[in-house]
Design an enzyme around this catalytic site. Structure first.
Site, PDB file in Angstrom:
ATOM      1  N   SER A   1     111.935  75.815  39.514  1.00 42.36           N
ATOM      2  CA  SER A   1     111.015  75.673  38.380  1.00 42.36           C
ATOM      3  C   SER A   1     110.281  74.344  38.466  1.00 42.36           C
ATOM      4  O   SER A   1     110.791  73.368  39.035  1.00 42.36           O
ATOM      5  CB  SER A   1     111.791  75.734  37.060  1.00 42.36           C
TER       6      SER A   1
ATOM      7  N   GLY B   1     120.340  88.369  39.474  1.00 45.60           N
ATOM      8  CA  GLY B   1     119.495  88.359  38.281  1.00 45.60           C
ATOM      9  C   GLY B   1     118.515  89.499  38.287  1.00 45.60           C
ATOM     10  O   GLY B   1     117.387  89.382  37.796  1.00 45.60           O
TER      11      GLY B   1
ATOM     12  N   ILE C   1     112.039  88.730  36.231  1.00 50.30           N
ATOM     13  CA  ILE C   1     111.516  88.496  37.571  1.00 50.30           C
ATOM     14  C   ILE C   1     112.344  89.231  38.613  1.00 50.30           C
ATOM     15  O   ILE C   1     111.803  89.820  39.552  1.00 50.30           O
ATOM     16  CB  ILE C   1     111.490  86.988  37.865  1.00 50.30           C
TER      17      ILE C   1
ATOM     18  N   TYR D   1     118.945  72.136  32.169  1.00 54.59           N
ATOM     19  CA  TYR D   1     118.258  73.162  32.950  1.00 54.59           C
ATOM     20  C   TYR D   1     117.380  72.519  34.025  1.00 54.59           C
ATOM     21  O   TYR D   1     117.375  72.965  35.188  1.00 54.59           O
ATOM     22  CB  TYR D   1     117.409  74.024  32.018  1.00 54.59           C
TER      23      TYR D   1
END
Length: 305
Positions: free
Chosen positions: A164, A43, A48, A190
């Site tokens: 998260s 990613g 980030i 998610y």
């Protein structure tokens, strides 16, 4: 030879003189030059991941960037002299296996960062038959880690995963992990994937210690393109003026970089926020669920548990 518009078969070395946006040139996965730690960041084409890769590179790490878009990943790598880059589609487990084979050719991996993630507005199945959010956010990094077990153990590596605070509402009952039943809600899917990240970190730390250590972290609410593209309530929040009060990608990457480089302060198998271990949902501290998730994930990706 240019590589725009096709999947790249090998890790790329991007010379310092290449311009941002240049998709790079073919290269081999021989040992990275320099003597800093080898850090693989998924990613890494934006947000980030890109911010973390820049800071790690400035700190002397030999960075390998992994992204989905060849153009965006190459553009980030072009600003980091000596960095390598490659692409992966986490929605295809065969592509994850190809990536693992590439990375295994490196002389070693000191830190593996699972930062890539996604959230989808509607239920979708991957070519492998799994719900897409669960595969991209959990099954793919699980498979990549398992396939890299030998080099990770040999290097006494760290595995850092972006989780998260959403994991607090993502728990599943024992015996029903990753079963994919019930109505699909993007935010719920998610949250459950991020909950899996926390459990995976816990079980990985237990199984592979002391050779491999594992941590995960909450970057906070970060104004990135990922958030705006997400489904459900999460996506709505990132498409409002509220983003002006959110963290920047660099701020969101701070704990990631700290976990990848700090000698002490972090806790193996724990969840972190703002450079400190932090509480998780009670269900994310359940060793029975952690073992069940590991074994269930192994079956889904075709590996022994």
């Amino acid at each position: 030879m240019g590589a725009r518009g096709r999947r790249l078969p090998r890790l790329r070395r991007v010379p310092a003189q290449d311009r941002p946006g240049d998709p790079g040139r073919p290269g081999r996965a021989e040992a990275l030059s320099g003597d800093g730690p080898v850090v693989v960041v998924t990613g890494a084409s934006d947000g980030i991941g890109a911010a973390a890769a820049r800071r790690l590179h400035r700190g002397g790490a030999r960075v390998v960037l992994v992204g989905r878009s060849p153009e965006k990943t190459a553009a980030v790598a072009a600003d980091l002299p000596g960095a390598r880059w490659t692409t992966v589609d986490l929605g295809r487990l065969d592509d994850v296996r190809r990536l693992a084979a590439e990375l295994a050719e490196l002389s070693g991996i000191d830190v593996l960062v699972h930062n890539a993630g996604a959230s989808f507005a509607r239920r979708e199945l991957t070519v492998d038959g799994h719900e897409r959010t669960a595969q991209v956010d959990h099954l793919a990094p699980y498979l990549l880690t398992r396939l890299l077990e030998e080099p990770l153990r040999a290097s006494r590596a760290r595995v850092v995963t972006t989780s998260s605070f959403m994991h607090w509402v993502g728990g599943s009952r024992r015996g029903h992990l990753l079963d994919g039943t019930g109505p699909y809600l993007a935010t719920r899917a998610y949250a459950r994937a991020k909950w899996c990240n926390v459990l995976f970190t816990r079980e990985l730390a237990r199984r592979w210690a002391p050779e491999v250590t594992a941590t995960c972290f909450d970057p906070g609410a970060v104004a990135t393109s990922f958030g705006a593209a997400s489904g459900g309530i999460t996506g709505l929040a990132f498409r409002t003026p509220l983003t002006a009060f959110m963290r920047t990608p660099a701020q969101g990457a701070d704990t990631l970089v700290w976990l990848a480089t700090a000698e002490e302060g972090w806790r193996n198998g724990r969840h972190h926020a703002d450079r400190s271990p932090t509480w998780t949902a009670l269900s994310a501290r359940d060793d029975v669920r952690a073992r069940e998730l590991w074994n269930r994930s192994a079956r889904l990706v075709g590996l022994p548990s």
